[in-house]
Design an enzyme around this catalytic site. Structure first.
Site, PDB file in Angstrom:
ATOM      1  N   GLY A   1       0.818  -1.208   0.000  1.00  0.00           N
ATOM      2  CA  GLY A   1       0.000   0.000   0.000  1.00  0.00           C
ATOM      3  C   GLY A   1       0.851   1.257   0.000  1.00  0.00           C
TER       4      GLY A   1
ATOM      5  N   ASP B   1      -2.194  -7.030  -5.589  1.00  0.00           N
ATOM      6  CA  ASP B   1      -3.311  -7.083  -4.655  1.00  0.00           C
ATOM      7  C   ASP B   1      -2.894  -8.014  -3.520  1.00  0.00           C
ATOM      8  OD1 ASP B   1      -5.634  -7.405  -3.202  1.00  0.00           O
ATOM      9  OD2 ASP B   1      -6.922  -7.713  -4.954  1.00  0.00           O
TER      10      ASP B   1
ATOM     11  N   TYR C   1     -13.644  -2.522  10.912  1.00  0.00           N
ATOM     12  CA  TYR C   1     -12.301  -1.980  10.722  1.00  0.00           C
ATOM     13  C   TYR C   1     -11.523  -2.021  12.028  1.00  0.00           C
ATOM     14  CZ  TYR C   1      -8.723   1.667  10.094  1.00  0.00           C
ATOM     15  OH  TYR C   1      -7.544   2.371  10.052  1.00  0.00           O
TER      16      TYR C   1
ATOM     17  N   ALA D   1     -12.021  -3.917  14.627  1.00  0.00           N
ATOM     18  CA  ALA D   1     -11.747  -5.297  15.013  1.00  0.00           C
ATOM     19  C   ALA D   1     -10.539  -5.833  14.246  1.00  0.00           C
ATOM     20  CB  ALA D   1     -12.971  -6.174  14.754  1.00  0.00           C
TER      21      ALA D   1
END
Length: 269
Positions: free
Chosen positions: A19, A64, A157, A159
């Protein structure tokens, strides 16, 4: 052993930042490269992946990271072109508003895959290579302050980010005998493109008032912490989550009232 300034350098080391096409990931990639690492950016968006890699003279690998085969292929290419990976930054992630009573199974699964599943896939693949080579390494997981507090509207999110924190602890224990350190960085409000998109064109006035340092963080401040954890300066640090958050997590709900400057807990008038 005396501290030497050269211990912060990452010369001749290969790093992967997932990312890394924008925001915190891009800032960390720039920081690692500035301290001498050869950096590969694994980013799903081919355009931002290429632009970020070109900016630091690194390798862009459109990937990905939610897909195991894609991770395997990215690692093969990275090691073929740059060498053995010894620094891994699991930064990829994302979120969207999903109130608890409205969260679908598909929505939950999407947030899990975006924020937690890839942490296992990438760590596992890189660590296997390091163990086989009997080489040390540093894994840095980017979590969030939302992993340690309530996050209304973002339960799935939060969690997943809490899972990253616990995974960091367990992975650090299992990999410690192999000389592989695993730590995490937890930001709060950090000025990135993603934060701007969530907040809209203009961030509301006073949004940073709940931060004890009374300002947003900068991606370079996250990068500084990542460089430290990746370097030999942090050789005896593993299993830790460092909150790069201006003091928010430590404050536990306390903040300085924006008008009076008085220490305040909860709503202020």
């Amino acid at each position: 052993m005396a501290i030497d300034p050269s211990h912060i350098l990452l010369t001749d080391r290969v790093a992967v930042v997932t990312g890394g096409g924008a925001g915190i990931g891009r800032g960390i990639a720039q920081g690692l490269a500035a301290f001498g690492a050869s950096v590969a950016i694994w980013e799903r968006n081919p355009d931002t992946c290429s632009a970020a890699a070109d900016a630091i003279g690194g390798l862009g690998v459109p990937t990905d990271v939610r897909d195991a085969e894609a991770v395997d292929a990215a690692l093969e290419r990275t090691e073929r072109e740059l060498g053995r990976v010894s620094i891994l930054v699991n930064n990829a992630g994302g979120t969207f508003n999903s109130p608890l009573l409205d969260t679908t199974e598909n929505g939950w699964d999407a947030l899990y895959r975006s924020n937690l599943r890839h942490v296992l896939l990438c760590t596992q693949r890189v660590a296997r290579r390091l163990v086989q080579a009997r080489a040390p390494g540093s894994v840095i997981n980017v979590t969030s302050i939302e992993g340690v507090r309530a996050a209304p509207g973002y339960a799935a999110y939060a969690a997943a980010k809490a899972g990253v924190i616990n995974y960091t602890k367990t992975a650090s224990f299992e990999l410690a005998p192999h000389g592989i350190r695993v730590n995490a960085l937890a930001p709060d409000l950090t000025m990135t493109e993603g934060l701007q998109n969530i907040a809209g064109a203009e961030l509301p006035a006073g949004v940073a008032d709940g931060v004890p340092m009374r300002r947003f963080g900068h991606v370079d401040e996250m990068a500084s912490a990542a460089v430290f954890l990746a370097s030999s300066m942090a050789d005896y640090i593993t299993g830790q989550t460092i909150h790069v958050d201006g003091g928010t997590e430590a404050a536990g709900g306390w903040y300085f009232h924006p008008q009076t400057g008085t220490a305040t807990l909860g709503p202020g008038s």
